[in-house]
Write an enzyme that holds these catalytic residues in place. Structure first.
Site, PDB file in Angstrom:
ATOM      1  N   CYS A 114       0.830  -1.203   0.000  1.00 45.38           N
ATOM      2  CA  CYS A 114       0.000   0.000   0.000  1.00 45.38           C
ATOM      3  C   CYS A 114       0.867   1.256   0.000  1.00 45.38           C
ATOM      4  CB  CYS A 114      -0.930  -0.019   1.211  1.00 45.38           C
ATOM      5  SG  CYS A 114      -2.127   1.339   1.251  1.00 45.38           S
ATOM      6  N   CYS A 115       1.884   1.273   0.870  1.00 41.99           N
ATOM      7  CA  CYS A 115       2.791   2.427   0.925  1.00 41.99           C
ATOM      8  C   CYS A 115       3.544   2.597  -0.393  1.00 41.99           C
ATOM      9  CB  CYS A 115       3.790   2.267   2.066  1.00 41.99           C
ATOM     10  SG  CYS A 115       3.100   2.536   3.711  1.00 41.99           S
ATOM     11  N   CYS A 203      -0.768   7.917   7.683  1.00 38.69           N
ATOM     12  CA  CYS A 203      -2.144   7.760   7.216  1.00 38.69           C
ATOM     13  C   CYS A 203      -3.066   7.447   8.391  1.00 38.69           C
ATOM     14  CB  CYS A 203      -2.221   6.649   6.174  1.00 38.69           C
ATOM     15  SG  CYS A 203      -1.396   7.042   4.616  1.00 38.69           S
ATOM     16  N   CYS A 206      -3.412   3.829   9.755  1.00 40.14           N
ATOM     17  CA  CYS A 206      -2.150   3.221  10.184  1.00 40.14           C
ATOM     18  C   CYS A 206      -1.463   3.976  11.312  1.00 40.14           C
ATOM     19  CB  CYS A 206      -1.193   3.114   8.994  1.00 40.14           C
ATOM     20  SG  CYS A 206      -1.895   2.239   7.585  1.00 40.14           S
ATOM     21  N   CYS A 231       8.172   3.078   5.600  1.00 39.15           N
ATOM     22  CA  CYS A 231       7.223   2.863   4.508  1.00 39.15           C
ATOM     23  C   CYS A 231       7.921   2.731   3.156  1.00 39.15           C
ATOM     24  CB  CYS A 231       6.221   4.011   4.454  1.00 39.15           C
ATOM     25  SG  CYS A 231       6.989   5.629   4.286  1.00 39.15           S
TER      26      CYS A 231
END
EC number: 1.8.4.10
Length: 244
Positions: A114-115, A203, A206, A231
Site C-alpha cells: 500500500c505504501c 495515514c 495506520c 514505509c
C-alpha cells in the site's frame, strides 16, 4: 538573572548548525526541494524561508490522511505564503489495487504494498525531477533504520545510473524535544493531532496515539513487528552513503 533554560540553549545551538546545512544545500543546488509532512519538516521550512523566500516544498497526499493533516498542510501554505506541490498516487494503479485487495489489505498483508503505491511511487516521481532534497529525519525516530543517518548523503534508494540524487538531513542529531523547543520559540505551526497524543503521524488507518513512555514509532503500523517501521521513503538509511 532569569532562569537558565539548558534545553532551549542546546536546541538553539543545534538550530544554528541545521540552518547552516540548509543554507549550504540551497546554495549548492537550484533544483532542490523540502519534503513536508510533519513537525520536523515545518522546522525546515521555517529555517529555509529565512534564507530563500522561493523555497520549493512538496508533500505526499496518500488519500488516507487525517482531516487534521490536510488542514495542517493548508495552514503551513498560508503561514509561509509558499506553494506546496501535492503529489498524489497514480489513479489507475491505486484503483486496481483497491479493487483487488480492498481498502484495508495492509492489516493482513503488511503495509509495504500500500505504501509503495500511495507514497513511494509518487515520491519517486517527484524526486526524478530534482537534484537534491531536504528531509526532517532524525536518528532517534527509528533505531532500526535511522541510527546511521548522515547530514548529507547520496540517496541510495532513489539515485540511478544517469544521476546521483543528494539528500540532506539537517535535523539528524536532533531529538523530539529539540524540535518542539524550536516550534515554541519561533511560533511554528504544527498538526493539531499532536495535542491528541499522536507523535509520528502518517495515514489515518495506520496511525494511533502512543502511550506514555512509548517510542514515537509505536504509533505507526502497530499491528506489525516493531523493527524497521519504514514505509519505503527512507529505506536507503539502512546503508547510507555519507558525503563529506
Amino acid at each position: 538573572m532569569s532562569q537558565f533554560d539548558l534545553n532551549a540553549f542546546i536546541s538553539s545551538h543545534k538550530a544554528d548548525e541545521a540552518q547552516k546545512i540548509i543554507h549550504s544545500a540551497l546554495e549548492q543546488f537550484d533544483n532542490i526541494a523540502i519534503s513536508f509532512s510533519g513537525a520536523e519538516d515545518v522546522v525546515l521550512i521555517d529555517m529555509a524561508v529565512k534564507a530563500k523566500k522561493d523555497v520549493s516544498v512538496f508533500s505526499l497526499d496518500t488519500g488516507r490522511l487525517h482531516p487534521e493533516t490536510y488542514r495542517f498542510i493548508e495552514t503551513v501554505r498560508k503561514h509561509y505564503n509558499i506553494n506546496i506541490d501535492i503529489m498524489s498516487p497514480d489513479a489507475a494503479k491505486l484503483e486496481a489495487f483497491t479493487q483487488e485487495k480492498g481498502l484495508f489489505s495492509f492489516f493482513d498483508d503488511g503495509h509495504k504494498e500500500c505504501c509503495g503505491i500511495r507514497k513511494v511511487a509518487p515520491l519517486r516521481r517527484k524526486l526524478n525531477t530534482l537534484n537534491a532534497w531536504i528531509t526532517g529525519q532524525r536518528k532517534d525516530q527509528s533505531h532500526g533504520t535511522r541510527n546511521e543517518l548522515a547530514f548529507a548523503e547520496a540517496d541510495a534508494a532513489f539515485s540511478n545510473e544517469e544521476r546521483t540524487l543528494y539528500k540532506f538531513n539537517p535535523l539528524a542529531e536532533w531529538s523530539s524535544e529539540d524540535v518542539w523547543n524550536y516550534i515554541k520559540m519561533f511560533d511554528v505551526p504544527f498538526n493539531e493531532l499532536h495535542q491528541k497524543g499522536y507523535i509520528s503521524i502518517g495515514c489515518e488507518p495506520c496511525t494511533r496515539p502512543v502511550l506514555p513512555n512509548q517510542h514515537e514509532r509505536e504509533g505507526r503500523w502497530w499491528w506489525e513487528e516493531s523493527e524497521h517501521k519504514e514505509c519505503g521513503l527512507h529505506i536507503g538509511n539502512i546503508i547510507p552513503t555519507k558525503q563529506g
